[in-house]
Design a protein around this motif. Structure first.
Motif, mmCIF file in Angstrom:
data_model
loop_
_atom_site.group_PDB
_atom_site.id
_atom_site.type_symbol
_atom_site.label_atom_id
_atom_site.label_comp_id
_atom_site.label_asym_id
_atom_site.label_seq_id
_atom_site.Cartn_x
_atom_site.Cartn_y
_atom_site.Cartn_z
ATOM 1 N N GLY A 89 42.798 -61.675 3.232
ATOM 2 C CA GLY A 89 43.849 -60.704 3.517
ATOM 3 C C GLY A 89 45.110 -61.076 2.781
ATOM 4 N N PRO A 90 46.013 -60.122 2.626
ATOM 5 C CA PRO A 90 47.251 -60.378 1.886
ATOM 6 C C PRO A 90 48.117 -61.420 2.588
ATOM 7 C CG PRO A 90 47.324 -58.236 2.971
ATOM 8 C CD PRO A 90 45.922 -58.731 3.095
ATOM 9 N N ASN A 91 49.076 -61.982 1.846
ATOM 10 C CA ASN A 91 50.039 -62.895 2.472
ATOM 11 C C ASN A 91 50.742 -62.165 3.599
ATOM 12 O OD1 ASN A 91 49.515 -64.923 0.611
ATOM 13 N ND2 ASN A 91 50.968 -64.051 -0.842
ATOM 14 N N GLY A 92 50.912 -62.836 4.713
ATOM 15 C CA GLY A 92 51.575 -62.186 5.842
ATOM 16 C C GLY A 92 50.630 -61.396 6.710
ATOM 17 N N ALA A 93 49.326 -61.507 6.439
ATOM 18 C CA ALA A 93 48.366 -60.753 7.238
ATOM 19 C C ALA A 93 48.163 -61.387 8.610
ATOM 20 C CB ALA A 93 47.035 -60.651 6.507
ATOM 21 N N GLY A 94 48.577 -62.660 8.738
ATOM 22 C CA GLY A 94 48.449 -63.328 10.035
ATOM 23 C C GLY A 94 47.265 -64.268 10.110
ATOM 24 N N LYS A 95 46.695 -64.621 8.972
ATOM 25 C CA LYS A 95 45.499 -65.469 8.987
ATOM 26 C C LYS A 95 45.818 -66.866 9.520
ATOM 27 C CE LYS A 95 45.005 -65.105 4.502
ATOM 28 N NZ LYS A 95 46.218 -64.319 4.175
ATOM 29 N N THR A 96 46.838 -67.478 8.929
ATOM 30 C CA THR A 96 47.201 -68.820 9.380
ATOM 31 C C THR A 96 47.722 -68.796 10.808
ATOM 32 O OG1 THR A 96 47.659 -69.579 7.149
ATOM 33 C CG2 THR A 96 48.722 -70.779 8.931
ATOM 34 N N THR A 97 48.482 -67.760 11.142
ATOM 35 C CA THR A 97 48.986 -67.655 12.515
ATOM 36 C C THR A 97 47.824 -67.537 13.498
ATOM 37 O OG1 THR A 97 50.886 -66.506 11.591
ATOM 38 C CG2 THR A 97 50.654 -66.467 13.975
ATOM 39 N N LEU A 98 46.792 -66.805 13.092
ATOM 40 C CA LEU A 98 45.613 -66.716 13.964
ATOM 41 C C LEU A 98 44.975 -68.102 14.136
ATOM 42 C CD1 LEU A 98 43.582 -64.992 15.578
ATOM 43 C CD2 LEU A 98 42.314 -64.640 13.455
ATOM 44 N N GLY A 138 29.265 -58.278 0.247
ATOM 45 C CA GLY A 138 29.052 -57.011 -0.448
ATOM 46 C C GLY A 138 29.706 -55.845 0.280
ATOM 47 N N ASP A 139 29.573 -55.844 1.613
ATOM 48 C CA ASP A 139 30.174 -54.772 2.407
ATOM 49 C C ASP A 139 31.685 -54.739 2.211
ATOM 50 O OD1 ASP A 139 27.628 -54.494 3.450
ATOM 51 O OD2 ASP A 139 28.056 -55.809 5.161
ATOM 52 N N ILE A 140 32.270 -55.945 2.178
ATOM 53 C CA ILE A 140 33.725 -56.052 2.108
ATOM 54 C C ILE A 140 34.246 -55.516 0.787
ATOM 55 C CG2 ILE A 140 35.572 -57.774 1.898
ATOM 56 C CD1 ILE A 140 34.843 -57.173 4.755
ATOM 57 N N LEU A 141 33.539 -55.863 -0.294
ATOM 58 C CA LEU A 141 33.989 -55.413 -1.613
ATOM 59 C C LEU A 141 33.955 -53.892 -1.706
ATOM 60 C CD1 LEU A 141 32.434 -57.916 -4.153
ATOM 61 C CD2 LEU A 141 34.800 -57.717 -3.393
ATOM 62 N N ALA A 142 33.042 -53.293 -0.955
ATOM 63 C CA ALA A 142 32.907 -51.842 -1.022
ATOM 64 C C ALA A 142 33.819 -51.142 -0.017
ATOM 65 C CB ALA A 142 31.445 -51.459 -0.747
ATOM 66 N N VAL A 198 39.842 -52.507 2.615
ATOM 67 C CA VAL A 198 40.071 -53.834 2.037
ATOM 68 C C VAL A 198 40.599 -53.705 0.611
ATOM 69 C CG1 VAL A 198 38.981 -56.007 1.387
ATOM 70 C CG2 VAL A 198 38.271 -54.833 3.472
ATOM 71 N N VAL A 199 40.015 -52.787 -0.132
ATOM 72 C CA VAL A 199 40.458 -52.589 -1.508
ATOM 73 C C VAL A 199 41.916 -52.154 -1.521
ATOM 74 C CG1 VAL A 199 40.132 -51.213 -3.600
ATOM 75 C CG2 VAL A 199 38.141 -52.063 -2.334
ATOM 76 N N ASP A 200 42.268 -51.245 -0.634
ATOM 77 C CA ASP A 200 43.646 -50.755 -0.579
ATOM 78 C C ASP A 200 44.610 -51.854 -0.177
ATOM 79 O OD1 ASP A 200 42.873 -48.312 -1.318
ATOM 80 O OD2 ASP A 200 42.977 -47.379 0.672
ATOM 81 N N ALA A 201 44.258 -52.610 0.871
ATOM 82 C CA ALA A 201 45.200 -53.562 1.447
ATOM 83 C C ALA A 201 45.264 -54.861 0.658
ATOM 84 C CB ALA A 201 44.818 -53.866 2.893
ATOM 85 N N TYR A 202 44.206 -55.227 -0.024
ATOM 86 C CA TYR A 202 44.141 -56.600 -0.511
ATOM 87 C C TYR A 202 43.628 -56.732 -1.936
ATOM 88 C CZ TYR A 202 43.010 -61.586 -0.506
ATOM 89 O OH TYR A 202 42.925 -62.904 -0.802
ATOM 90 N N GLY A 235 42.819 -54.552 -4.417
ATOM 91 C CA GLY A 235 43.186 -53.722 -5.549
ATOM 92 C C GLY A 235 41.935 -53.139 -6.160
ATOM 93 N N ALA A 236 42.094 -52.330 -7.204
ATOM 94 C CA ALA A 236 40.970 -51.553 -7.727
ATOM 95 C C ALA A 236 39.928 -52.423 -8.434
ATOM 96 C CB ALA A 236 41.485 -50.489 -8.672
ATOM 97 N N ARG A 237 40.365 -53.539 -9.044
ATOM 98 C CA ARG A 237 39.492 -54.279 -9.940
ATOM 99 C C ARG A 237 38.181 -54.709 -9.265
ATOM 100 N NH1 ARG A 237 38.784 -59.347 -10.824
ATOM 101 N NH2 ARG A 237 40.459 -59.898 -9.402
ATOM 102 N N HIS A 238 38.328 -55.374 -8.074
ATOM 103 C CA HIS A 238 37.110 -55.806 -7.411
ATOM 104 C C HIS A 238 36.321 -54.647 -6.862
ATOM 105 C CE1 HIS A 238 38.370 -60.009 -7.565
ATOM 106 N NE2 HIS A 238 37.091 -60.248 -7.366
ATOM 107 N N GLY A 239 37.035 -53.599 -6.434
ATOM 108 C CA GLY A 239 36.374 -52.466 -5.807
ATOM 109 C C GLY A 239 35.419 -51.774 -6.768
ATOM 110 N N GLU A 240 35.749 -51.762 -8.058
ATOM 111 C CA GLU A 240 34.919 -51.053 -9.030
ATOM 112 C C GLU A 240 33.629 -51.785 -9.329
ATOM 113 O OE1 GLU A 240 37.667 -50.775 -12.161
ATOM 114 O OE2 GLU A 240 38.704 -49.032 -11.341
ATOM 115 N N SER A 241 33.646 -53.081 -9.065
ATOM 116 C CA SER A 241 32.492 -53.880 -9.457
ATOM 117 C C SER A 241 31.241 -53.455 -8.691
ATOM 118 C CB SER A 241 32.789 -55.355 -9.172
ATOM 119 O OG SER A 241 31.582 -56.064 -9.097
ATOM 120 N N ALA A 242 30.191 -53.170 -9.451
ATOM 121 C CA ALA A 242 28.966 -52.692 -8.821
ATOM 122 C C ALA A 242 28.141 -53.854 -8.289
ATOM 123 C CB ALA A 242 28.161 -51.863 -9.801
ATOM 124 N N THR A 243 28.084 -54.934 -9.062
ATOM 125 C CA THR A 243 27.277 -56.077 -8.636
ATOM 126 C C THR A 243 28.216 -57.269 -8.415
ATOM 127 O OG1 THR A 243 26.939 -56.572 -10.961
ATOM 128 C CG2 THR A 243 25.184 -55.366 -9.829
#
Lengths: 321, 331
Positions: free
Chosen positions: A54-63, A253-257, A261-265, A267-275
């Protein structure tokens, strides 16, 4: 195999796992008006590698901090291996088998590397004030732990630094020492906060292998990581947070699609990847090419805020000495 | 007066009961501050508790002094819990603020009117404090009457007994600290000074450890307070001003914090310097090289001692017997 343990689990937020070791409900942490963590329901499967992205400030470390009681959640219940943790003290959490490392490494600088590891061994009779006066008692305890110390030093390639003060280690070596130390507590699960940050590419590869090894030894691993190559390569399950909440979870695989996730973290580059898997592997072999995916929104950053506060605390004390 | 006798006087001062008291209090402070990183600015409150335990037991209750000693230790444990329980979960600077304030409050409390009373026409307690409670200690003096030493460097049997017991206790308590520090308990304590959250993340009860350290160091300081009270056969509330705490800090830093010998060496050197500058200034006035009134001498003396300490901290921050790495890693 861990992969099959999660087979058939639907990739949706808050989904139940067949053998959940961490179960969290309604965990909420706010800093003034800012909601740093607001997780409705999250289960972590035993014996697999779960990545928290998740992006910086998403609360991962706080969690992480809330779960391990280094920070106080305002609300919520969570348990580890059936033990309710929300009322435990920070030092009691590792005694139940849940150990964590820190994003900004914390090193006992004036202790040697070996002392750092011996310190982590639980149940040392010489750590009780009366036991301290009976050297034969604790010496035999520590001799019995030397094999474990050797194994960790070798695993993390720190054996040549054994008798150096930990203050002499580089940033990456401190990261390794932090992991080795956490493992010396004999945990059932380990929470790793950005284990790859500041570690050189060759060592990242090795570290990834070590993390896989830990899973194969039966440990539950949860890691916060920004290096998507590493995440996609080693994770059995990925949980994505944004603005304090879990917005998606699933197999890599689910996450990349996942559009959210693509919007929030990502960006388009990973989202386009098919494999995704093949691409990720290729990049690891290339070495230090594309690594960290920086966040689109980082105006407020409770993760690093809370940590940097902690750092200035003890730092200021040291200045007085 | 000549330079030789000034030097002899200074040597006597460097092993005097003052040096014993500050060395012993320094051993306690070194455990808390040197090894544990606890900024205890209320050390003198522990010394007060020790001394008053003895004084109250003998003068108020008419008990034996040998019961007063455990009472003083008990009181100092109480002070440790009073300081530690509310503050040790907070950052170190809070401990500093609370201890410096509580130390003063304790002194003002024992010198307050309600603490004073008249027994058989004699005022005790309050500002009058307690007197003549240590006869039991001098009754067991093994030294026959006479002077011990050589030439100008000699002590009478009373001083010999106080110094023997005092330095013996300093050695014994240093040994206790030495054993503790090289044990896993001590390793945990040194680790807490570096990063207490990291230690906590390994499943160690840091709060307990810090409380133990505060109480144990405090008990050592309480024994130092008793030693001083016994030597003077007198306790006054104003012996226990905050400046005592900072003089002990000076001795520990001068000798080298986080070393076993540091507090002892620091106290010995400090008292040597204080006496030597005093003697030297008086000598220089005598031979007409300096024109200072007697009250100016004591002021100038402490200014010179202060200057020497400043120079030491600048050029040898780790102290006389300290290790350089201890200081460098703080930077």
């Amino acid at each position: 195999m861990p992969e099959s343990a999660l087979a058939g689990v639907v990739a949706e937020v808050g989904v139940a796992k067949p053998d959940a070791v961490i179960v969290a409900d309604g965990v909420r942490r706010t800093f003034g008006g800012l909601v740093a963590v607001d997780v409705d329901h999250l289960e972590i499967q035993r014996g697999v590698i779960t990545s928290l992205i998740g992006p910086n400030g998403a609360g991962k470390t706080t969690l992480f901090n809330c779960l391990t009681r280094f920070d106080r959640a305002q609300a919520g219940k969570w348990s580890f291996d059936g033990v309710a943790l929300e009322r435990k003290l920070a030092y009691q959490v590792p005694r139940h088998g849940l150990v964590r490392t820190f994003q900004l490494t914390r090193t006992m600088e004036r202790l040697t590397v070996e002392e750092n590891l011996l310190l982590a061994a639980p149940g040392n009779p010489g750590e009780r004030i009366l036991g301290a006066f009976l050297p034969p008692l604790w010496r035999s305890f520590e001799r019995a732990r030397m094999d474990a110390v050797d194994a960790q030093l070798e695993r993390f390639r720190l054996d040549h630094m054994r008798n150096e003060r930990a203050g002499a280690l580089s940033g990456g070596q401190r990261k390794l020492l932090g992991m080795a130390r956490a493992l010396m507590t004999g945990p059932k699960a380990i929470l790793l906060d950005e284990p790859m940050a500041g570690v050189n590419p060759a060592l990242r590869q090795t570290l990834s292998e070590h993390i896989l090894e830990l899973r194969d030894d039966g440990l539950t691993v949860v890691l916060i990581e920004h290096d998507m190559d590493v995440v996609m390569n080693i994770s059995d399950w990925v949980v994505c947070m944004a603005q304090g909440s879990v917005i998606a979870e699933g197999r890599p695989g689910d996450i990349l699609a996942d559009e959210a996730v693509v919007d929030a973290y990502l960006g388009a580059r990973h989202g386009e990847s098919a494999t995704p898997d093949a691409e990720a592997e290729a990049r690891v072999v290339e070495g230090p090419g594309v690594t960290d995916v920086s966040a689109p929104t980082s105006a407020q950053d409770p993760d690093s805020d809370s940590d940097s506060d902690r750092r200035t605390g003890p730092g200021a004390e040291d200045g007085d000495e | 007066m000549n330079l030789g006798s000034i030097l002899l006087d200074s040597l006597r001062a460097s092993v005097s009961i003052n040096a014993v008291v500050y060395a012993m209090a320094g051993v306690g402070l070194n455990l808390q501050f040197g090894y544990g990183g606890l900024l205890n600015f209320g050390l003198v409150a522990f010394m007060l508790a020790g001394a008053y335990g003895v004084g109250i037991a003998v003068v108020e209750f008419g008990w034996s002094m040998w019961i007063g000693i455990p009472l003083g230790i008990l009181l100092s444990v109480g002070v440790g819990l009073l300081f530690g329980l509310p503050t040790l979960r907070l950052r170190a600077d809070y401990l500093a603020i609370v201890t410096i304030a509580t130390g003063e409050i304790l002194r003002l409390f024992v010198r307050s009117g309600p603490m004073q009373e008249e027994v058989n026409g004699v005022q005790i307690g309050g500002v009058f404090g307690y007197d003549g409670f240590a006869n039991a200690f001098f009754a067991v003096n093994p030294y026959p009457a006479g002077n011990y030493g050589f030439g100008g460097f000699s002590f009478n049997e009373r001083a010999m007994w106080v110094l023997t017991a005092g330095w013996g206790l300093v050695a014994l308590l240093s040994l206790v600290v030495w054993i503790l520090i090289r044990s896993p308990w001590g390793r945990m304590l040194r680790a807490v000074r570096d990063d207490e959250d990291a230690v906590r993340s390994l499943g160690k009860n840091v709060f307990n450890l810090k409380l133990q350290t505060l109480v144990l160091g405090g008990v050592i300081a309480a024994v130092a307070g008793m030693m001083q009270a016994v030597d003077q056969q007198a306790i006054r509330p104003d012996f226990f001003r905050t400046v005592v705490t900072f003089t002990v800090y000076t001795a520990v830093i001068l000798g080298g914090k986080a070393t076993i010998l540091g507090p002892i060496v620091g106290s010995v050197v400090l008292w040597f310097l204080i006496q030597f500058t005093d003697g030297l200034l008086k000598y220089l006035v005598d031979i007409g090289w300096l024109n200072l009134a007697s009250d100016q001498i004591s002021g100038t003396r402490f200014a010179l001692v202060g200057l020497a300490l400043v120079l030491l901290v600048v050029f040898r921050p780790q102290g006389i017997v300290g290790r350089k790495e201890e200081v460098l890693l703080d930077a």
